[in-house]
Write a protein that holds these residues in place. Structure first.
Motif, mmCIF file in Angstrom:
data_model
loop_
_atom_site.group_PDB
_atom_site.id
_atom_site.type_symbol
_atom_site.label_atom_id
_atom_site.label_comp_id
_atom_site.label_asym_id
_atom_site.label_seq_id
_atom_site.Cartn_x
_atom_site.Cartn_y
_atom_site.Cartn_z
ATOM 1 N N ASN A 60 18.574 7.487 0.915
ATOM 2 C CA ASN A 60 16.979 7.996 0.108
ATOM 3 C C ASN A 60 17.899 8.908 -1.148
ATOM 4 O O ASN A 60 17.704 10.092 -0.635
ATOM 5 N N TRP A 104 13.941 11.727 6.495
ATOM 6 C CA TRP A 104 11.893 11.610 5.322
ATOM 7 C C TRP A 104 11.329 11.309 7.621
ATOM 8 O O TRP A 104 11.501 10.003 8.019
ATOM 9 N N TYR A 118 10.897 7.492 8.407
ATOM 10 C CA TYR A 118 11.731 5.959 9.412
ATOM 11 C C TYR A 118 12.195 6.529 10.130
ATOM 12 O O TYR A 118 11.896 4.834 11.008
ATOM 13 N N ASP A 127 15.628 3.652 -0.690
ATOM 14 C CA ASP A 127 14.285 4.771 -1.266
ATOM 15 C C ASP A 127 14.413 5.415 -2.099
ATOM 16 O O ASP A 127 14.676 6.123 -2.314
ATOM 17 N N ASN A 167 0.956 -1.490 0.336
ATOM 18 C CA ASN A 167 0.055 0.198 0.019
ATOM 19 C C ASN A 167 1.336 0.921 -0.036
ATOM 20 O O ASN A 167 1.031 2.232 1.117
ATOM 21 N N GLY A 168 1.598 1.596 -0.886
ATOM 22 C CA GLY A 168 2.148 2.639 -1.239
ATOM 23 C C GLY A 168 3.736 2.312 -0.572
ATOM 24 O O GLY A 168 3.614 0.854 -0.139
ATOM 25 N N ASN A 207 13.592 12.675 0.143
ATOM 26 C CA ASN A 207 13.130 14.284 0.637
ATOM 27 C C ASN A 207 13.707 14.154 2.256
ATOM 28 O O ASN A 207 13.969 13.500 2.714
ATOM 29 N N ARG A 244 -1.885 4.443 -3.306
ATOM 30 C CA ARG A 244 -1.594 3.491 -2.723
ATOM 31 C C ARG A 244 -1.273 2.658 -3.310
ATOM 32 O O ARG A 244 -1.783 1.642 -3.040
ATOM 33 N N ILE A 294 11.688 5.937 -4.656
ATOM 34 C CA ILE A 294 10.657 6.509 -4.838
ATOM 35 C C ILE A 294 10.804 8.140 -6.178
ATOM 36 O O ILE A 294 10.168 8.207 -6.375
ATOM 37 N N TYR A 295 11.917 8.732 -5.990
ATOM 38 C CA TYR A 295 11.545 9.984 -6.121
ATOM 39 C C TYR A 295 13.584 9.876 -7.896
ATOM 40 O O TYR A 295 13.418 10.640 -8.224
ATOM 41 N N THR A 307 -0.354 9.662 -5.300
ATOM 42 C CA THR A 307 -0.301 9.072 -4.012
ATOM 43 C C THR A 307 -1.506 8.726 -4.015
ATOM 44 O O THR A 307 -1.368 8.053 -2.722
ATOM 45 N N TYR A 356 12.214 19.173 -3.736
ATOM 46 C CA TYR A 356 11.701 20.103 -2.141
ATOM 47 C C TYR A 356 13.339 20.455 -2.078
ATOM 48 O O TYR A 356 14.311 20.504 -2.770
#
Ligand SMILES: *Cc1c(COP(=O)(O)O)cnc(C)c1O
Length: 389
Positions: free
Chosen positions: A170, A124, A127, A203, A97-98, A174, A246, A205-206, A243, A324
């Protein structure tokens, strides 16, 4: 009511608190410039939505395997193999779920009480809390703006103890937006491989949101030995503006994937079946939508960096990824929480206090918002700084 010690030790998310306050002010009719969003401001691309609608119509509305739809696990493994040079097969993938859930499940599957997890700070928000929820011990390692907010091999070496089980990487990051170079990744891998039971969760994700020619390097590509120690966590939220869907995943040695699958089978079961078909379309369809969004972020990034540079009292290193910037506000002489509260009250600008990420001299600005808001918001931050210098 007596609550479990487990939840009492967890800090509520400051990110969500600021966002909620800003939203309440907006509802009251105030013109709030918000830089607090942790998500793309774009809608999910149409072909992805269509695929989920088609799946819904085709009856993909039932329970599926807890580890995810076989077709999606295959598609994720193929993407990691061809795009990231990480030779995973479907048995190495569990759909979650994400990305947040994949990391949480990893901590639950991996940590015994007292096991230490090294977390480069700024980090982040979730964590350390996830590590604590799994009875582990978060070990933050403070990085500096001068070092690009990246952990050095020496810092890593010093933080490792016989209890260290895991390092969290990461990149792009973020909240800092910083990206580790392939050389930096190799140097970290060298330290990791000197310690027998140490694993790394990357991680990623970006990974798609990179600027100025930066490239993404997963630590699992360094060597077969390092690949065996690598766990990749990622998802569809940031690259595909999904987003709310999920959908995320964990890629790892099969034994660990089976353990996470066991956990999921007794907690969430499979994630929303038809959402998984949207994710398949995201991976197998044209990637033009990703590039279009990346270009929009790239333009806003240029704009916001220029405005920060022109504002007396503000500074930030130039980030090469995510959406960011972590801006140093030390000149104002306020804690990051006092700064953000006053900025919101006085100037109606929402930003996230750095203390949420383990750095109290900075605030996080998300540029996942339109240029007009960026210009208006930075003008207001400029006035605020002028009053507090
Ligand atoms: C957004 C984010 C995630 C995962 O988000 P999901 O919506 O759960 O997929 C993971 N790590 C970082 C650093 C993030 O910013």
């Amino acid at each position: 009511m007596k609550l479990a010690a487990r939840v009492q030790q967890v800090t509520p998310s400051l990110t969500l608190a600021v966002t909620a306050k800003a939203k309440a002010m907006q509802r009251d009719g105030l013109d709030v410039c918000s830089f607090s969003a942790g998500e793309p401001d774009f809608d999910t691309p149409a072909h992805i939505k269509q695929a989920a609608i088609a799946a819904l119509k085709a009856g993909k509305t039932r329970y599926g395997p807890a580890a995810g739809e076989p077709e999606l696990r295959e598609a994720i493994a193929a993407k990691l193999t061809t795009e990231n040079q990480l030779p995973y097969s479907a048995e190495n993938i569990v759909v979650t779920n994400g990305g947040k859930h994949s990391l949480y499940n990893l901590m639950m599957a991996l940590l015994d009480p007292g096991d230490e997890v090294i977390i480069p700070a700024p980090y982040w928000v979730s964590y350390p809390e996830m590590v604590k929820l799994a009875d582990g011990v978060p070990v933050p390692v403070q990085t500096t703006a001068a070092a690009g907010y990246k952990i050095t091999p020496e810092q890593l070496q010093q933080a490792i103890t016989p209890k260290t089980r895991l390092l969290i990487l990461n990149s792009p990051s973020n909240p800092t937006g910083m990206v580790y170079t392939p050389d930096e990744i190799r140097a970290i891998a060298q330290v990791v491989l000197e310690h027998d039971d140490l694993l790394v969760v990357s991680d990623e994700i970006y990974e798609k949101l990179l600027y100025d020619g930066a490239s993404h390097c997963s630590i699992g590509t360094v060597s077969p030995q390092m690949f065996a120690r690598t766990i990749v966590s990622s998802g569809f939220a940031k690259a595909y503006a999904m987003t709310g869907w999920r959908v995320g995943y964990l890629a790892a040695p099969a034994e660990l994937v089976q353990a996470v699958n066991r956990l999921q089978s007794h907690s969430t079961s499979n994630i929303c079946t038809f959402a998984q078909y949207g994710a398949i379309a995201a991976l197998e369809g044209s990637q033009d939508c990703v590039e279009t969004m990346r270009q929009a972020f790239a333009e806003r990034r240029r704009g916001i960096l220029q405005l920060v540079e022109q504002t007396p009292g503000l500074s930030c290193p130039t980030p090469e990824g995510a959406f960011y910037i972590l801006v140093n506000i030390g000149a104002a002489g306020l804690s990051s929480l006092d700064f953000c509260n006053a900025l919101l009250e006085e100037k109606h600008v929402a930003a996230v206090p750095g203390v949420a990420f383990g750095v109290d001299d900075s605030i996080r600005l998300s540029y996942a918002t339109d240029m007009a808001t960026i210009e208006r918001g930075l003008a207001r931050i400029g006035e605020f700084m002028q009053a507090h210098l």
